[in-house]
Design an enzyme around this catalytic site. Structure first.
Site, PDB file in Angstrom:
ATOM      1  N   ASP A  63       0.649  -1.041   0.047  1.00  0.00           N
ATOM      2  CA  ASP A  63       0.328  -0.366  -0.190  1.00  0.00           C
ATOM      3  C   ASP A  63       0.928   1.592   0.292  1.00  0.00           C
ATOM      4  OD1 ASP A  63       0.772  -0.877   2.347  1.00  0.00           O
ATOM      5  OD2 ASP A  63      -1.191  -0.255   3.816  1.00  0.00           O
ATOM      6  N   ASN A 123      -8.009  -2.453  14.324  1.00  0.00           N
ATOM      7  CA  ASN A 123      -9.693  -2.373  14.000  1.00  0.00           C
ATOM      8  C   ASN A 123      -9.852  -3.657  12.527  1.00  0.00           C
ATOM      9  OD1 ASN A 123      -8.398  -1.393  10.933  1.00  0.00           O
ATOM     10  ND2 ASN A 123      -9.655  -0.086  11.175  1.00  0.00           N
ATOM     11  N   HIS A 125      -7.670  -4.304   9.916  1.00  0.00           N
ATOM     12  CA  HIS A 125      -7.058  -4.611   8.537  1.00  0.00           C
ATOM     13  C   HIS A 125      -5.606  -4.770   8.476  1.00  0.00           C
ATOM     14  CE1 HIS A 125      -4.856  -0.028   9.725  1.00  0.00           C
ATOM     15  NE2 HIS A 125      -4.246  -0.798   9.573  1.00  0.00           N
ATOM     16  N   GLU A 130      -9.482  -1.823   4.917  1.00  0.00           N
ATOM     17  CA  GLU A 130     -10.437  -1.669   7.034  1.00  0.00           C
ATOM     18  C   GLU A 130     -11.296  -2.226   6.190  1.00  0.00           C
ATOM     19  OE1 GLU A 130      -9.292   0.975   8.336  1.00  0.00           O
ATOM     20  OE2 GLU A 130      -8.512   2.221   7.525  1.00  0.00           O
TER      21      GLU A 130
HETATM   22  C1  GLP Z   1      -0.602   0.337   9.044  1.00  0.00           C
HETATM   23  C2  GLP Z   1      -0.060  -0.422   7.220  1.00  0.00           C
HETATM   24  C3  GLP Z   1       0.060  -1.666   7.778  1.00  0.00           C
HETATM   25  C4  GLP Z   1       0.032  -2.203   8.444  1.00  0.00           C
HETATM   26  C5  GLP Z   1      -0.386  -1.323  10.304  1.00  0.00           C
HETATM   27  C6  GLP Z   1       0.077  -1.552  11.114  1.00  0.00           C
HETATM   28  O1  GLP Z   1      -1.834   0.724   7.915  1.00  0.00           O
HETATM   29  N1  GLP Z   1      -0.669   0.323   6.049  1.00  0.00           N
HETATM   30  O2  GLP Z   1      -0.187  -2.889   6.546  1.00  0.00           O
HETATM   31  O3  GLP Z   1      -0.608  -3.410   8.873  1.00  0.00           O
HETATM   32  O4  GLP Z   1       0.043  -0.046   9.924  1.00  0.00           O
HETATM   33  O5  GLP Z   1       1.160  -0.775  11.596  1.00  0.00           O
HETATM   34  P1  GLP Z   1       1.452  -1.048  12.722  1.00  0.00           P
HETATM   35  O6  GLP Z   1       2.880  -2.518  12.729  1.00  0.00           O
HETATM   36  O7  GLP Z   1       2.933  -0.189  12.878  1.00  0.00           O
HETATM   37  O8  GLP Z   1       1.734  -1.380  13.755  1.00  0.00           O
END
Ligand code: GLP
Length: 222
Positions: A63, A123, A125, A130
Protein backbone atom coordinates in the site's frame (compact mmCIF):
# COMPACT_ATOMS: atom_id res chain seq x y z
CA UNK A 1 -4.13 -21.45 11.16
CA UNK A 2 -2.86 -20.79 14.65
CA UNK A 3 -1.08 -18.08 16.55
CA UNK A 4 2.59 -18.86 17.19
CA UNK A 5 3.64 -16.99 20.30
CA UNK A 6 7.23 -15.82 20.21
CA UNK A 7 9.26 -14.96 23.29
CA UNK A 8 10.50 -11.69 21.87
CA UNK A 9 10.23 -9.30 18.94
CA UNK A 10 13.72 -10.38 17.84
CA UNK A 11 12.68 -14.03 17.81
CA UNK A 12 9.58 -13.25 15.74
CA UNK A 13 11.55 -11.16 13.24
CA UNK A 14 14.24 -13.83 12.92
CA UNK A 15 11.74 -16.67 12.39
CA UNK A 16 10.26 -14.89 9.39
CA UNK A 17 13.70 -13.80 8.18
CA UNK A 18 14.91 -17.39 8.20
CA UNK A 19 11.76 -18.47 6.34
CA UNK A 20 12.56 -15.92 3.65
CA UNK A 21 16.24 -16.97 3.49
CA UNK A 22 15.21 -20.61 3.05
CA UNK A 23 12.78 -19.73 0.28
CA UNK A 24 15.47 -17.73 -1.56
CA UNK A 25 17.98 -20.52 -1.18
CA UNK A 26 15.52 -22.80 -2.95
CA UNK A 27 14.54 -20.23 -5.53
CA UNK A 28 16.33 -16.87 -5.96
CA UNK A 29 13.54 -15.75 -8.29
CA UNK A 30 10.91 -15.89 -5.55
CA UNK A 31 8.67 -12.83 -5.44
CA UNK A 32 8.17 -10.99 -2.15
CA UNK A 33 5.16 -9.02 -0.98
CA UNK A 34 6.25 -6.37 1.50
CA UNK A 35 4.48 -4.52 4.29
CA UNK A 36 5.11 -1.29 6.16
CA UNK A 37 4.15 -0.16 9.66
CA UNK A 38 6.39 -0.51 12.70
CA UNK A 39 6.01 -4.30 13.03
CA UNK A 40 8.21 -5.52 10.12
CA UNK A 41 11.11 -3.19 10.94
CA UNK A 42 12.92 -5.95 12.91
CA UNK A 43 12.45 -8.35 10.00
CA UNK A 44 13.90 -5.81 7.58
CA UNK A 45 16.86 -5.26 9.90
CA UNK A 46 17.43 -9.02 9.95
CA UNK A 47 17.26 -9.22 6.15
CA UNK A 48 19.49 -6.15 5.72
CA UNK A 49 22.23 -7.97 7.65
CA UNK A 50 21.64 -11.30 5.93
CA UNK A 51 23.44 -12.76 2.91
CA UNK A 52 20.12 -13.21 1.13
CA UNK A 53 20.17 -11.87 -2.43
CA UNK A 54 17.04 -10.21 -3.84
CA UNK A 55 18.72 -8.78 -6.91
CA UNK A 56 17.16 -11.29 -9.30
CA UNK A 57 13.59 -10.66 -8.33
CA UNK A 58 10.64 -8.33 -7.80
CA UNK A 59 8.89 -7.03 -4.74
CA UNK A 60 5.36 -5.69 -4.48
CA UNK A 61 4.43 -3.42 -1.62
CA UNK A 62 0.97 -3.62 -0.17
CA UNK A 63 0.00 0.00 0.00
CA UNK A 64 0.84 3.68 -0.17
CA UNK A 65 -0.71 6.92 1.07
CA UNK A 66 -2.38 9.14 -1.47
CA UNK A 67 -1.00 12.63 -2.00
CA UNK A 68 2.32 12.16 -0.26
CA UNK A 69 5.38 12.67 -2.43
CA UNK A 70 7.71 9.65 -2.58
CA UNK A 71 10.36 11.59 -0.67
CA UNK A 72 8.05 12.45 2.22
CA UNK A 73 9.51 10.69 5.29
CA UNK A 74 6.14 9.06 6.02
CA UNK A 75 5.53 7.75 2.52
CA UNK A 76 5.79 3.99 2.37
CA UNK A 77 8.27 4.23 -0.47
CA UNK A 78 10.55 6.29 1.79
CA UNK A 79 10.00 3.79 4.61
CA UNK A 80 11.08 0.85 2.43
CA UNK A 81 14.10 2.75 1.16
CA UNK A 82 15.17 3.57 4.69
CA UNK A 83 14.52 0.14 6.22
CA UNK A 84 15.36 -2.34 3.47
CA UNK A 85 16.08 -1.10 -0.05
CA UNK A 86 19.11 0.95 1.03
CA UNK A 87 20.70 -2.37 2.07
CA UNK A 88 19.09 -4.90 -0.27
CA UNK A 89 18.16 -4.11 -3.81
CA UNK A 90 15.57 -5.93 -5.81
CA UNK A 91 15.57 -6.22 -9.56
CA UNK A 92 12.42 -4.09 -9.37
CA UNK A 93 10.23 -2.92 -6.51
CA UNK A 94 6.64 -1.90 -7.12
CA UNK A 95 4.23 0.22 -5.12
CA UNK A 96 0.57 0.75 -5.93
CA UNK A 97 0.02 4.28 -7.22
CA UNK A 98 -2.64 6.39 -8.87
CA UNK A 99 -0.99 5.61 -12.19
CA UNK A 100 -0.62 1.84 -11.97
CA UNK A 101 -3.31 0.65 -9.62
CA UNK A 102 -5.64 -0.60 -12.33
CA UNK A 103 -2.86 -2.88 -13.55
CA UNK A 104 -1.35 -3.79 -10.20
CA UNK A 105 -3.29 -7.05 -9.88
CA UNK A 106 -2.43 -8.05 -13.44
CA UNK A 107 1.24 -7.48 -12.62
CA UNK A 108 0.91 -9.59 -9.48
CA UNK A 109 -0.84 -12.34 -11.41
CA UNK A 110 2.00 -12.33 -13.91
CA UNK A 111 4.63 -12.55 -11.16
CA UNK A 112 2.84 -14.37 -8.35
CA UNK A 113 3.91 -13.57 -4.81
CA UNK A 114 5.70 -16.45 -3.07
CA UNK A 115 5.89 -14.87 0.37
CA UNK A 116 3.67 -12.05 1.57
CA UNK A 117 4.47 -10.17 4.79
CA UNK A 118 1.49 -8.68 6.61
CA UNK A 119 0.93 -6.60 9.70
CA UNK A 120 -2.49 -5.99 11.23
CA UNK A 121 -4.27 -2.80 12.23
CA UNK A 122 -6.05 -2.59 15.59
CA UNK A 123 -9.36 -2.71 13.69
CA UNK A 124 -8.33 -5.88 11.83
CA UNK A 125 -7.24 -4.21 8.61
CA UNK A 126 -4.59 -5.86 6.47
CA UNK A 127 -2.64 -3.55 4.17
CA UNK A 128 -5.21 -0.71 4.06
CA UNK A 129 -8.21 -3.01 3.60
CA UNK A 130 -10.45 -1.48 6.22
CA UNK A 131 -13.45 -3.21 7.85
CA UNK A 132 -16.19 -3.66 5.25
CA UNK A 133 -13.78 -4.50 2.42
CA UNK A 134 -14.89 -7.43 0.29
CA UNK A 135 -12.93 -10.63 -0.05
CA UNK A 136 -12.92 -10.10 -3.82
CA UNK A 137 -11.41 -6.62 -3.65
CA UNK A 138 -8.62 -5.70 -6.05
CA UNK A 139 -6.13 -2.84 -5.73
CA UNK A 140 -8.20 0.23 -4.90
CA UNK A 141 -8.29 3.69 -3.38
CA UNK A 142 -9.60 3.72 0.21
CA UNK A 143 -10.89 6.32 2.60
CA UNK A 144 -9.01 5.59 5.79
CA UNK A 145 -11.15 5.09 8.89
CA UNK A 146 -10.87 7.44 11.85
CA UNK A 147 -9.36 4.56 13.83
CA UNK A 148 -6.55 4.08 11.30
CA UNK A 149 -5.90 7.81 10.96
CA UNK A 150 -5.63 8.02 14.75
CA UNK A 151 -3.37 4.95 14.99
CA UNK A 152 -1.06 6.19 12.26
CA UNK A 153 -0.94 9.77 13.56
CA UNK A 154 1.91 8.69 15.85
CA UNK A 155 4.19 8.86 12.82
CA UNK A 156 3.13 12.39 11.85
CA UNK A 157 3.54 15.78 13.56
CA UNK A 158 -0.21 16.07 14.01
CA UNK A 159 -3.34 14.10 13.18
CA UNK A 160 -4.24 16.70 10.53
CA UNK A 161 -1.12 15.73 8.59
CA UNK A 162 -2.21 12.10 8.16
CA UNK A 163 -3.47 11.50 4.61
CA UNK A 164 -7.18 10.65 4.49
CA UNK A 165 -6.81 8.25 1.60
CA UNK A 166 -4.50 5.48 0.49
CA UNK A 167 -4.12 2.94 -2.31
CA UNK A 168 -4.03 -0.65 -1.24
CA UNK A 169 -3.62 -4.09 -2.71
CA UNK A 170 -6.99 -5.79 -2.32
CA UNK A 171 -7.75 -8.90 -0.33
CA UNK A 172 -8.00 -11.05 -3.47
CA UNK A 173 -4.36 -10.51 -4.44
CA UNK A 174 -3.15 -10.90 -0.87
CA UNK A 175 -4.95 -14.25 -0.68
CA UNK A 176 -3.22 -15.42 -3.87
CA UNK A 177 0.22 -15.33 -2.18
CA UNK A 178 1.61 -18.84 -1.79
CA UNK A 179 2.75 -18.23 1.78
CA UNK A 180 1.69 -15.47 4.16
CA UNK A 181 3.34 -14.40 7.40
CA UNK A 182 1.11 -12.21 9.55
CA UNK A 183 3.11 -10.46 12.27
CA UNK A 184 1.75 -8.73 15.35
CA UNK A 185 3.72 -7.06 18.09
CA UNK A 186 2.26 -5.95 21.42
CA UNK A 187 -0.57 -6.65 23.82
CA UNK A 188 -2.79 -4.09 22.08
CA UNK A 189 -2.94 -6.45 19.06
CA UNK A 190 -3.93 -9.57 21.01
CA UNK A 191 -7.73 -9.15 20.93
CA UNK A 192 -7.96 -8.38 17.24
CA UNK A 193 -5.54 -11.18 16.44
CA UNK A 194 -7.69 -13.71 18.32
CA UNK A 195 -10.80 -12.44 16.55
CA UNK A 196 -9.01 -12.75 13.22
CA UNK A 197 -7.75 -16.26 13.80
CA UNK A 198 -10.59 -17.87 15.79
CA UNK A 199 -13.57 -15.57 15.15
CA UNK A 200 -16.20 -15.46 12.44
CA UNK A 201 -14.90 -14.97 8.92
CA UNK A 202 -16.35 -11.76 7.56
CA UNK A 203 -15.41 -8.33 6.28
CA UNK A 204 -15.92 -6.68 9.69
CA UNK A 205 -12.48 -8.10 10.44
CA UNK A 206 -10.64 -8.24 7.09
CA UNK A 207 -7.79 -10.30 8.58
CA UNK A 208 -10.31 -13.10 9.34
CA UNK A 209 -10.32 -13.97 5.61
CA UNK A 210 -6.84 -15.38 6.16
CA UNK A 211 -8.47 -18.35 7.90
CA UNK A 212 -9.37 -19.45 4.36
CA UNK A 213 -5.77 -19.24 3.18
CA UNK A 214 -3.95 -22.57 3.05
CA UNK A 215 -0.50 -21.44 4.12
CA UNK A 216 -0.62 -18.57 6.61
CA UNK A 217 1.55 -18.40 9.70
CA UNK A 218 0.55 -15.93 12.40
CA UNK A 219 3.36 -14.82 14.70
CA UNK A 220 2.77 -12.80 17.83
CA UNK A 221 4.95 -11.33 20.56
CA UNK A 222 4.24 -9.03 23.49
C1 GLP B 1 -0.67 0.57 8.51
C2 GLP B 1 -0.31 -0.28 7.31
C3 GLP B 1 -0.56 -1.75 7.56
C4 GLP B 1 0.04 -2.15 8.89
C5 GLP B 1 -0.57 -1.35 9.99
C6 GLP B 1 -0.07 -1.73 11.37
O1 GLP B 1 -2.00 0.90 8.57
N1 GLP B 1 -1.02 0.11 6.14
O2 GLP B 1 -0.01 -2.51 6.50
O3 GLP B 1 -0.16 -3.53 9.09
O4 GLP B 1 -0.27 0.01 9.75
O5 GLP B 1 1.01 -0.96 11.76
P1 GLP B 1 1.98 -1.29 12.95
O6 GLP B 1 2.79 -2.46 12.53
O7 GLP B 1 2.81 -0.06 13.12
O8 GLP B 1 1.12 -1.58 14.13
Amino acid sequence: MEIIKCNSYEEMSKKVGVGIENQFEKNPFSVLGLATGSTPIGLYQYLSNSKVDFSKTFSFNLDEYMDLPFNHPQSYEYFMEENLFAYKQFRKSYFPSEKNYRNYDVMIQRFPIDIQILGIGTNGHIAFNEPGTSKDSLTHVVDLTENTIKDNSRFFDSIEDVPKQAITMGIKSIMRAKKIYLLANGKHKKDILEKSVYGEINSDVPASFLQEHKNTEVLYCE
